[in-house]
Design a protein around this motif. Structure first.
Motif, PDB file in Angstrom:
ATOM      1  N   PHE A   1       0.829  -1.210   0.000  1.00  0.00           N
ATOM      2  CA  PHE A   1       0.000   0.000   0.000  1.00  0.00           C
ATOM      3  C   PHE A   1       0.862   1.260   0.000  1.00  0.00           C
ATOM      4  O   PHE A   1       0.454   2.303  -0.530  1.00  0.00           O
ATOM      5  CB  PHE A   1      -0.939   0.007   1.206  1.00  0.00           C
ATOM      6  CG  PHE A   1      -1.919   1.135   1.189  1.00  0.00           C
ATOM      7  CD1 PHE A   1      -2.918   1.195   0.235  1.00  0.00           C
ATOM      8  CD2 PHE A   1      -1.840   2.159   2.131  1.00  0.00           C
ATOM      9  CE1 PHE A   1      -3.812   2.243   0.200  1.00  0.00           C
ATOM     10  CE2 PHE A   1      -2.737   3.213   2.109  1.00  0.00           C
ATOM     11  CZ  PHE A   1      -3.726   3.251   1.133  1.00  0.00           C
ATOM     12  N   GLU A   2       2.052   1.185   0.549  1.00  0.00           N
ATOM     13  CA  GLU A   2       2.945   2.345   0.560  1.00  0.00           C
ATOM     14  C   GLU A   2       3.251   2.802  -0.864  1.00  0.00           C
ATOM     15  O   GLU A   2       3.361   3.999  -1.137  1.00  0.00           O
ATOM     16  CB  GLU A   2       4.238   1.996   1.290  1.00  0.00           C
ATOM     17  CG  GLU A   2       5.127   3.198   1.585  1.00  0.00           C
ATOM     18  CD  GLU A   2       4.470   4.195   2.536  1.00  0.00           C
ATOM     19  OE1 GLU A   2       4.702   5.416   2.354  1.00  0.00           O
ATOM     20  OE2 GLU A   2       3.723   3.751   3.434  1.00  0.00           O
TER      21      GLU A   2
ATOM     22  N   LYS B   1      -9.260  -1.084  -2.048  1.00  0.00           N
ATOM     23  CA  LYS B   1      -7.821  -1.323  -2.072  1.00  0.00           C
ATOM     24  C   LYS B   1      -7.013  -0.112  -2.489  1.00  0.00           C
ATOM     25  O   LYS B   1      -5.830  -0.017  -2.190  1.00  0.00           O
ATOM     26  CB  LYS B   1      -7.499  -2.472  -3.053  1.00  0.00           C
ATOM     27  CG  LYS B   1      -8.087  -3.810  -2.692  1.00  0.00           C
ATOM     28  CD  LYS B   1      -7.574  -4.891  -3.633  1.00  0.00           C
ATOM     29  CE  LYS B   1      -7.892  -4.561  -5.098  1.00  0.00           C
ATOM     30  NZ  LYS B   1      -7.350  -5.574  -6.028  1.00  0.00           N
TER      31      LYS B   1
ATOM     32  N   GLU C   1      -2.611   3.747   6.575  1.00  0.00           N
ATOM     33  CA  GLU C   1      -2.086   2.384   6.595  1.00  0.00           C
ATOM     34  C   GLU C   1      -2.738   1.492   5.547  1.00  0.00           C
ATOM     35  O   GLU C   1      -2.161   0.486   5.134  1.00  0.00           O
ATOM     36  CB  GLU C   1      -2.261   1.769   7.986  1.00  0.00           C
ATOM     37  CG  GLU C   1      -1.472   2.501   9.067  1.00  0.00           C
ATOM     38  CD  GLU C   1      -1.661   1.865  10.440  1.00  0.00           C
ATOM     39  OE1 GLU C   1      -2.446   0.888  10.534  1.00  0.00           O
ATOM     40  OE2 GLU C   1      -1.020   2.325  11.403  1.00  0.00           O
ATOM     41  N   ASP C   2      -3.965   1.824   5.142  1.00  0.00           N
ATOM     42  CA  ASP C   2      -4.655   1.057   4.106  1.00  0.00           C
ATOM     43  C   ASP C   2      -5.721   1.949   3.483  1.00  0.00           C
ATOM     44  O   ASP C   2      -5.880   3.112   3.884  1.00  0.00           O
ATOM     45  CB  ASP C   2      -5.267  -0.230   4.672  1.00  0.00           C
ATOM     46  CG  ASP C   2      -6.162   0.013   5.873  1.00  0.00           C
ATOM     47  OD1 ASP C   2      -6.992   0.957   5.819  1.00  0.00           O
ATOM     48  OD2 ASP C   2      -6.050  -0.715   6.876  1.00  0.00           O
TER      49      ASP C   2
ATOM     50  N   HIS D   1      -8.943   1.656   3.574  1.00  0.00           N
ATOM     51  CA  HIS D   1     -10.253   1.662   4.243  1.00  0.00           C
ATOM     52  C   HIS D   1     -10.105   2.078   5.710  1.00  0.00           C
ATOM     53  O   HIS D   1     -10.325   1.278   6.618  1.00  0.00           O
ATOM     54  CB  HIS D   1     -10.940   0.293   4.125  1.00  0.00           C
ATOM     55  CG  HIS D   1     -10.031  -0.886   4.361  1.00  0.00           C
ATOM     56  ND1 HIS D   1      -9.370  -1.519   3.349  1.00  0.00           N
ATOM     57  CD2 HIS D   1      -9.682  -1.527   5.492  1.00  0.00           C
ATOM     58  CE1 HIS D   1      -8.655  -2.509   3.841  1.00  0.00           C
ATOM     59  NE2 HIS D   1      -8.831  -2.531   5.147  1.00  0.00           N
TER      60      HIS D   1
END
Length: 554
Positions: free
Chosen positions: A398-399, A427, A516-517, A519
């Motif tokens: 995700f970064e 996502k 961090e994500d 969602h």
């Protein structure tokens, strides 16, 4: 009315009261009065509640109870259309509750020992069962429907001495009222807005008026930004000056009222089976979704109102079969408005919403995702919202998705465009660019495709601009296809039809670095989102033209 008044047993009198039209159960309605006046019909009553002068004697300095005693004696034996407005001393709470049970407008409370003072004072208090008051009409929005001169009026109210924008109202207009208002609009037209706080998305489609017309409006309450919810026009007030119109304080009212065992009324919308669970693992019900939308409505509505929608409906909840809907079907709630849009094989009705009640109606229809066009219904062929979807393939951290969004931001800034990030609730990340409406859909799509392909060509190991899933593993798909005519993207703050009851969450660029994500928020975080305020500050004020020449796009 003149005849009955001239027959009163006195030489002269100054009376304070209200002319109204009542139905068989005693319910009065200002709209009914307006209609009766325009049709020159009968049925008027004069409800008299104070006596200011009698036979030349000024009674205004006398206590209220003494004036009422003299008034009652004056009107003894008098029959309709004159009516003595009696009073009850004490038990104000019970009187108010009973008035509401009888579906009356409310009660007026007065201090029995006070003199009569003209205007608004602390000697009396208006308590309404519903919310209804006067507003200053400051503008209107044109209609695209034949035979309808306007779609809504813009309102203002005086608050702390200054006139401020209070929202718009698009319902309650009969044919006669439309004609009356249209004539008044022509008489009081002006070029600029009389207040400076009208949202740009509303102002750009508005026509403005001198702030002299006063309208009676029934409504469901106030938003956090002090705009009225679900208003309905009742009529113009020729007896009120715009200078005296201030925000009134109504009795507190619950946000949702239980109407039966299997339905609730929320924001004026009947929500059936409100306790039906739509997200089983999270225990989120239809009522939870409706209340979520009400809490974030002030943040969400500027991005969704007046845009054609595509909807994901899940009648049996997020874990059962859902289906996609973009056209209106028979029996669709009136809170969803319709606009005809040309397609390749004809035309069809698309749906859009105008207010918070429309969001609640979405919950009622088991809609778990609201997707929006990149254009507004008044100018379908002029897109004003560019969106890039960064969709990570298998094995992509995700970064790296965050880095891709920041890279696009820098590329756009070099072209003179500011952008805003949003965690999609799935996502990926969307990067959204607000634009002025001066280019075509073909140019819109071509610009987005050019940006996506430039990123893929410069970093082929990181990005792909081809939608083939076979080419995505280990890469990020830069989806530009959401920018073609008829395509949609998830609306900011919309719920997502997936486990977790996540929502699409707009972010500041600083907040993106801590993400961090994709969602970070769910329906249960509504209060937190509302408290945090708008992370896209300045979005609506940007006036950005698509820099077509810089990418050599025709």
């Amino acid at each position: 009315m003149v005849g009955p008044l001239s027959n009163l047993p006195c030489n002269s009198a100054v009376l304070d009261g209200e002319i109204a039209v009542a139905d068989s159960e005693g319910h009065t309605d200002f709209g009914a009065l307006q209609d009766a006046l325009s049709q020159n019909s009968d049925g008027f009553s004069f409800y008299i509640f104070d006596l200011l002068q009698l036979n030349g004697e000024d009674l205004r300095r006398r206590p209220q109870r003494e004036r009422k005693k003299k008034l009652k004696a004056l009107l003894a034996g008098v029959k309709g259309p004159l009516s003595y407005s009696d009073h009850i001393e004490g038990e104000g709470g019970q009187v108010f509750a009973r008035a509401c049970d009888l579906k009356l407008e409310g009660v007026i409370s007065k201090r029995a020992d006070d003199p009569y003072i003209s205007g608004r004072t602390h000697s009396w208090l208006k308590s309404k069962c519903g919310q209804e008051q006067e507003f200053v009409v400051i503008g209107w929005r044109p209609s695209d429907k034949a035979g309808r001169p306007f779609r809504s009026i813009l309102l203002a109210v005086r608050d702390k001495g200054a006139l401020r924008y209070a929202g718009r109202v698009g319902s309650g207009y009969t044919g006669a009222r439309l004609e009356t208002l249209s004539a008044a609009f022509k008489k009081h037209a002006r070029k600029s807005a009389p207040v400076n706080d009208i949202p740009p998305a509303i102002a750009r489609q508005a026509r403005f008026l001198d702030p002299v017309l006063v309208a009676e409006i029934a409504f469901r309450g106030w938003t956090r930004d002090n705009l009225i919810r679900q208003g309905s026009f009742k009529g113009l007030r020729g007896d009120k000056s715009a200078r005296e119109i201030v925000r009134e304080k109504a009795m507190p009212k619950a946000a949702a009222a239980r109407t039966s065992n299997d339905s609730d009324e929320i924001e004026g919308v009947r929500v059936t089976h409100p306790d039906r669970v739509l997200f089983p693992e999270d225990g989120v019900t239809k009522r939870d979704i409706a209340e979520y939308y009400l809490k974030v409505a002030d943040l969400m509505l500027p991005h969704i109102i007046d845009r054609p929608l595509a909807l994901v409906r899940c009648p049996r909840g997020s874990e059962q079969k859902c289906f996609f809907q973009k056209h209106a079907s028979p029996g669709w709630p009136d809170l969803f408005k319709k606009v005809r849009i040309k397609e390749k094989s004809g035309t069809d009705n698309y749906l859009y919403i105008e207010d918070a009640a429309g969001l609640v109606a979405a919950a009622q229809m088991d809609i778990l995702e609201l997707h929006i066009w990149g254009a507004h219904v008044d100018k379908i062929e002029k897109p004003d919202r560019l969106v890039f979807d960064f969709d990570p393939g298998e094995g992509v951290a995700f970064e790296r998705v965050k880095e891709a969004a920041r890279e696009l931001r820098e590329r756009l800034q070099k072209l003179g465009l500011e952008s805003f990030p949003m965690a999609t609730g799935g996502k990926g990340i969307h990067v959204v660019v607000p634009l002025s409406r001066g280019h075509s859909w073909d140019q819109h799509r071509a610009f987005a495709e050019a940006m996506a392909r430039l990123m893929a060509e410069d970093s082929p190991a990181r990005y792909v601009a081809n939608m083939s899933k076979a080419k995505r593993p280990g890469k990020i798909y830069v989806d530009f296809l959401r920018n073609q005519r008829g395509a949609t993207a998830i609306a900011p703050y919309s719920t997502r039809a997936r486990k977790g009851a996540y929502v699409a969450m707009p972010l500041s660029w600083n907040a993106l670095s801590r993400l961090e994500d994709a969602h970070p928020a769910s329906v249960k975080d509504a209060a937190r989102l509302a408290r945090a305020g708008d992370p896209w500050k300045g979005y609506a004020k940007l006036k950005q033209a698509l820099p077509l020449s810089k990418l050599k796009i025709k």
